[in-house]
Design a protein around this motif. Structure first.
Motif, PDB file in Angstrom:
ATOM      1  N   ARG A 249       0.836  -1.208   0.000  1.00  0.00           N
ATOM      2  CA  ARG A 249       0.000   0.000   0.000  1.00  0.00           C
ATOM      3  C   ARG A 249       0.871   1.258   0.000  1.00  0.00           C
ATOM      4  O   ARG A 249       0.574   2.227  -0.711  1.00  0.00           O
ATOM      5  CB  ARG A 249      -0.916  -0.006   1.218  1.00  0.00           C
ATOM      6  CG  ARG A 249      -1.968  -1.099   1.220  1.00  0.00           C
ATOM      7  CD  ARG A 249      -2.597  -1.257   2.590  1.00  0.00           C
ATOM      8  NE  ARG A 249      -3.397  -0.109   2.962  1.00  0.00           N
ATOM      9  CZ  ARG A 249      -3.650   0.250   4.214  1.00  0.00           C
ATOM     10  NH1 ARG A 249      -3.133  -0.439   5.229  1.00  0.00           N
ATOM     11  NH2 ARG A 249      -4.398   1.296   4.464  1.00  0.00           N
ATOM     12  N   ALA A 250       1.936   1.252   0.788  1.00  0.00           N
ATOM     13  CA  ALA A 250       2.824   2.409   0.842  1.00  0.00           C
ATOM     14  C   ALA A 250       3.485   2.658  -0.510  1.00  0.00           C
ATOM     15  O   ALA A 250       3.576   3.809  -0.963  1.00  0.00           O
ATOM     16  CB  ALA A 250       3.882   2.203   1.926  1.00  0.00           C
ATOM     17  N   ARG A 272      -3.609   9.276   4.164  1.00  0.00           N
ATOM     18  CA  ARG A 272      -3.553   7.820   4.019  1.00  0.00           C
ATOM     19  C   ARG A 272      -2.132   7.312   4.243  1.00  0.00           C
ATOM     20  O   ARG A 272      -1.924   6.264   4.877  1.00  0.00           O
ATOM     21  CB  ARG A 272      -4.054   7.429   2.624  1.00  0.00           C
ATOM     22  CG  ARG A 272      -4.090   5.925   2.343  1.00  0.00           C
ATOM     23  CD  ARG A 272      -5.025   5.182   3.296  1.00  0.00           C
ATOM     24  NE  ARG A 272      -6.337   5.758   3.331  1.00  0.00           N
ATOM     25  CZ  ARG A 272      -7.283   5.588   2.397  1.00  0.00           C
ATOM     26  NH1 ARG A 272      -7.041   4.827   1.340  1.00  0.00           N
ATOM     27  NH2 ARG A 272      -8.474   6.131   2.558  1.00  0.00           N
ATOM     28  N   GLN A 273      -1.130   8.037   3.735  1.00  0.00           N
ATOM     29  CA  GLN A 273       0.255   7.622   3.923  1.00  0.00           C
ATOM     30  C   GLN A 273       0.624   7.593   5.402  1.00  0.00           C
ATOM     31  O   GLN A 273       1.336   6.690   5.860  1.00  0.00           O
ATOM     32  CB  GLN A 273       1.188   8.561   3.160  1.00  0.00           C
ATOM     33  CG  GLN A 273       1.152   8.366   1.651  1.00  0.00           C
ATOM     34  CD  GLN A 273       1.964   9.410   0.914  1.00  0.00           C
ATOM     35  OE1 GLN A 273       1.949  10.587   1.261  1.00  0.00           O
ATOM     36  NE2 GLN A 273       2.693   8.986  -0.114  1.00  0.00           N
ATOM     37  N   GLU A 298       9.057   7.961  11.147  1.00  0.00           N
ATOM     38  CA  GLU A 298       9.408   9.281  10.613  1.00  0.00           C
ATOM     39  C   GLU A 298       8.582   9.599   9.380  1.00  0.00           C
ATOM     40  O   GLU A 298       8.117  10.736   9.204  1.00  0.00           O
ATOM     41  CB  GLU A 298      10.903   9.335  10.302  1.00  0.00           C
ATOM     42  CG  GLU A 298      11.785   9.345  11.545  1.00  0.00           C
ATOM     43  CD  GLU A 298      13.261   9.237  11.219  1.00  0.00           C
ATOM     44  OE1 GLU A 298      13.582   8.930  10.039  1.00  0.00           O
ATOM     45  OE2 GLU A 298      14.092   9.455  12.119  1.00  0.00           O
ATOM     46  N   ARG A 299       8.385   8.592   8.509  1.00  0.00           N
ATOM     47  CA  ARG A 299       7.567   8.807   7.316  1.00  0.00           C
ATOM     48  C   ARG A 299       6.124   9.146   7.706  1.00  0.00           C
ATOM     49  O   ARG A 299       5.482   9.996   7.086  1.00  0.00           O
ATOM     50  CB  ARG A 299       7.587   7.557   6.425  1.00  0.00           C
ATOM     51  CG  ARG A 299       8.904   7.269   5.720  1.00  0.00           C
ATOM     52  CD  ARG A 299       9.157   8.226   4.574  1.00  0.00           C
ATOM     53  NE  ARG A 299       8.107   8.215   3.573  1.00  0.00           N
ATOM     54  CZ  ARG A 299       8.085   7.432   2.490  1.00  0.00           C
ATOM     55  NH1 ARG A 299       9.081   6.562   2.275  1.00  0.00           N
ATOM     56  NH2 ARG A 299       7.111   7.512   1.601  1.00  0.00           N
ATOM     57  N   ALA A 300       5.616   8.459   8.725  1.00  0.00           N
ATOM     58  CA  ALA A 300       4.246   8.718   9.172  1.00  0.00           C
ATOM     59  C   ALA A 300       4.095  10.138   9.712  1.00  0.00           C
ATOM     60  O   ALA A 300       3.134  10.846   9.382  1.00  0.00           O
ATOM     61  CB  ALA A 300       3.846   7.705  10.242  1.00  0.00           C
ATOM     62  N   LEU A 301       5.036  10.572  10.538  1.00  0.00           N
ATOM     63  CA  LEU A 301       4.970  11.906  11.116  1.00  0.00           C
ATOM     64  C   LEU A 301       5.167  12.984  10.055  1.00  0.00           C
ATOM     65  O   LEU A 301       4.526  14.051  10.111  1.00  0.00           O
ATOM     66  CB  LEU A 301       6.017  12.039  12.225  1.00  0.00           C
ATOM     67  CG  LEU A 301       5.783  11.133  13.447  1.00  0.00           C
ATOM     68  CD1 LEU A 301       6.991  11.176  14.383  1.00  0.00           C
ATOM     69  CD2 LEU A 301       4.518  11.554  14.191  1.00  0.00           C
ATOM     70  N   GLN A 302       6.036  12.737   9.099  1.00  0.00           N
ATOM     71  CA  GLN A 302       6.224  13.694   8.007  1.00  0.00           C
ATOM     72  C   GLN A 302       4.957  13.822   7.164  1.00  0.00           C
ATOM     73  O   GLN A 302       4.579  14.924   6.739  1.00  0.00           O
ATOM     74  CB  GLN A 302       7.401  13.257   7.129  1.00  0.00           C
ATOM     75  CG  GLN A 302       8.758  13.371   7.798  1.00  0.00           C
ATOM     76  CD  GLN A 302       9.840  12.612   7.045  1.00  0.00           C
ATOM     77  OE1 GLN A 302       9.605  12.054   5.978  1.00  0.00           O
ATOM     78  NE2 GLN A 302      11.038  12.591   7.616  1.00  0.00           N
TER      79      GLN A 302
END
Length: 501
Positions: A249-250, A272-273, A298-302
C-alpha cells in the motif's frame, strides 16, 4: 448472440485494455441491436400490452438484444435467462456501436456516474463505451475516464451494500444490483470484522487505471486511495501478511504524482500515507527491527505534518483524525526520549514466549530485584520512559496493538511499588493513545493527554491525574483550560506530540 456475449464480457475491462479482444474477428459478423434497462423492476411481458402476462423482472443496467418494435413496446431477448418478451420502449436505452457512438456513450457515462443508485446502469454504459472506443482511444484519456467511472461506481455500490437496506424491497433491489454488477465483470470481496461484514470492490479497474500513462493525477490519486482503504484490509491476516500488505500500500501511494495534484487531493494522500506508515512502524518494531521502525515512524509523522486541514472536507477530517491517532501512537519509534532521573530507571527484557517485560529498578542497588515489573505481547517503547523528580512515580508508553497506545504508570505506595495501566479510553481497543504530558512538582500529580476512537465514539481530553489513585482530579477538552498544563507541561511532549495538533 456472440456479439452480445462479448459485450457483457467487455465490462470486466480485463481484455479490452491489453488487446486480447479481437475486433477483426467480429468485424464480419452482423451487429446485434443492444439496449440497456434504465429502471428497476422492469417487467418482461409475453405480449406488447400492459395487461399481458409477466415473464420476469429486469433491473437497471441489464443488457437486452433488441429483436423488433411493436408500438410502445420493444421485443427483446435476454441471453442471461434465455427468455424473450416485450418491454416498454421508455424503460430501455438503445446503445450504438462503433467509434461514432463513443462520444455519446462517454457523455451518458459521465452523467450517470454521478447519480447515486444508478451504478449498474453506469457499469453497462462503461461496457458499451469500451466496445465502441477504438483500441488506441482505450489507451488514452477516454480509456482512463471509463476505468475511473467503473472504479467509482463499483466502490459506491459496495458501500451501499455494506450499509444494507431497511426495507425488504430495497434489500431485494440491492441484491439484484450486485448480481448485475457481477455479470458486468465487477468482483466484490467480503471482509469480516467481528460481527460486521463489509463488501469491498476488488479493484481491477483501479489497478489498470494506475498502469495507464494517460490517467490524470487526480484519477491516479482516487484509484490509489480506493486500493489502500484500511477498512478493506483483511483483519484476520497474520502480522507478516499485514506488514507485506502495508508495504504494498505504501509503495502504491508513493507512485501517485503530486506536483500537479490539487491541494485537497494531496492532503488526502498524505493522510492515508500517515496511517499506512504508522502500521508499518508498529509491525517492524514488533519484530525487533528498530531502524526500520524508526524510518517508518518518521515517514508517518512527516506525512501527517504535510496535511493542510483547511483543505479537508468533513469526511476527510474524520480520516485525518484516525491517521493522526495512529501516527501519534508510534511516534516514540522515531524519538530518542529523555533520560530518566538517576534514582530510578526502566529496563526491558524479552521472555522465552515472546513477551516484553518492563522493569523498574534502582541502579544504586546491585543485583536487586525489580521494584515492579509488567509484561506485554505488544510493543514497549523504551524511549518514552520518564521518572518524576521526586522518584515516587514513573511512566512508560506501551502499545499492545496497532493504533492503540497505553500509559503504564509505576508508582510507590505504602505497600510498595505497583504498575497500573491508563488506557486511551474505557472502551474496547480501537484507535487512540494515552500519554504523559508532564509531572507536577510535589510528586502527587501527573498530566495526561488521552484521545481515542472506539466503539463508534470519539474521546479527547486532558487530565490532571492524582498519583495516589490514578483518577482524574481535573479534566478539560483543551489544555489551556487547565492551569497545570500551562505551568508544568513536558517540553518534549509539547514539541513532539500530535495531541496539540
Amino acid at each position: 448472440m456472440k456479439q452480445l456475449g462479448n459485450f457483457l464480457l467487455a465490462a470486466a475491462v480485463v481484455a479490452a485494455l491489453v488487446g486480447v479482444v479481437c475486433v477483426s474477428a467480429r468485424a464480419a459478423e452482423p451487429v446485434a441491436a443492444v439496449a440497456l434497462v434504465t429502471r428497476d423492476a422492469v417487467t418482461l411481458r409475453a405480449a406488447p400490452r400492459d395487461s399481458a402476462a409477466a415473464q420476469t423482472v429486469f433491473w437497471r443496467g441489464e443488457v437486452m438484444e433488441v429483436r423488433a418494435e411493436r408500438g410502445d413496446f420493444v421485443q427483446v431477448w435476454d441471453h442471461q435467462r434465455e427468455r424473450g418478451g416485450y418491454v416498454k420502449r421508455s424503460q430501455l436505452l438503445r446503445v450504438g456501436s462503433g467509434a461514432q457512438a463513443a462520444p455519446e456513450l462517454l457523455a451518458l457515462l459521465g452523467f450517470v456516474s454521478e447519480q447515486p443508485g444508478s451504478e449498474t446502469l453506469g457499469l453497462a454504459l462503461a461496457a458499451a463505451a469500451i466496445q465502441a472506443l477504438p483500441a488506441a482511444a482505450l489507451q488514452g484519456p477516454d480509456g482512463a475516464k471509463v476505468l475511473d467511472a467503473i472504479g467509482r461506481q463499483a466502490e459506491r455500490l459496495a458501500e451501499r451494500a455494506s450499509q444494507g437496506a431497511q426495507r425488504a424491497q430495497d434489500q431485494a433491489m440491492l441484491t439484484a444490483h450486485l448480481d448485475v454488477a457481477r455479470r458486468h465483470g465487477v468482483t466484490f470481496q467480503s471482509i469480516e470484522d467481528g460481527e460486521r461484514v463489509r463488501l469491498c470492490y476488488e479493484g481491477d479497474a483501479h489497478r489498470r487505471l494506475l498502469a495507464l500513462p494517460a490517467a490524470s493525477a487526480e484519477q491516479q490519486a482516487r484509484a490509489a486511495l480506493a486500493l489502500t482503504r484500511p477498512d478493506c484490509q483483511n483483519p484476520q491476516a497474520r502480522p507478516s501478511e499485514r506488514e507485506a500488505a502495508d508495504q504494498a500500500r505504501a509503495s502504491l501511494l508513493d507512485r501517485v504524482p503530486t506536483t500537479t495534484l490539487a491541494a485537497h487531493w494531496r492532503a488526502r494522500l498524505a493522510t492515508r500515507q500517515a496511517g499506512v506508515w504508522s502500521g508499518l512502524a508498529f509491525a517492524r518494531a514488533q519484530r525487533g527491527d528498530v531502524a526500520a521502525a524508526r524510518s517508518a515512524a518518521e515517514r508517518a509523522l512527516q506525512a501527517i505534518a504535510r496535511v493542510d486541514r483547511t483543505e479537508l472536507a468533513d469526511d476527510d477530517l474524520t480520516r485525518h483524525t484516525e491517521a493522526a491517532l495512529r501516527a501519534n501512537a508510534v511516534r516514540w519509534a522515531a524519538g530518542s526520549g529523555v533520560a530518566p532521573a538517576a534514582a530510578l530507571s526502566i529496563t526491558t527484557r524479552k521472555t522465552d514466549d515472546g513477551q516484553t517485560c518492563a522493569s523498574l529498578i534502582d541502579p544504586r542497588q546491585k543485583n536487586a530485584q525489580p521494584l515492579a515489573e509488567r509484561c506485554s505481547w505488544g510493543v514497549v517503547w523504551p524511549a518514552s520512559a520518564s521518572v518524576n523528580r521526586e522518584g515516587n512515580a514513573a511512566a512508560l508508553a506501551v502499545q499492545p496493538v496497532d493504533g492503540w497506545r497505553e500509559l503504564w504508570v509505576f508508582r510507590k505506595t505504602a505497600q510498595g511499588w505497583t504498575v497500573e495501566v491508563l488506557p486511551p479510553a474505557a472502551l474496547n481497543p480501537g484507535l487512540g493513545y494515552a500519554e504523559l504530558a508532564g509531572w507536577v512538582p510535589g510528586g502527587r500529580q501527573m498530566l495526561v493527554a488521552r484521545e481515542a476512537i472506539a466503539e463508534g465514539r470519539t474521546v479527547r481530553r486532558f487530565e490532571v491525574v492524582e498519583l495516589s489513585t490514578l483518577t482524574p482530579q481535573r479534566t478539560a477538552f483543551e489544555p489551556d483550560a487547565l492551569g497545570p498544563f500551562a505551568r508544568w507541561p513536558d517540553a518534549a511532549w509539547k514539541r513532539d506530540s500530535l495531541a496539540l495538533r
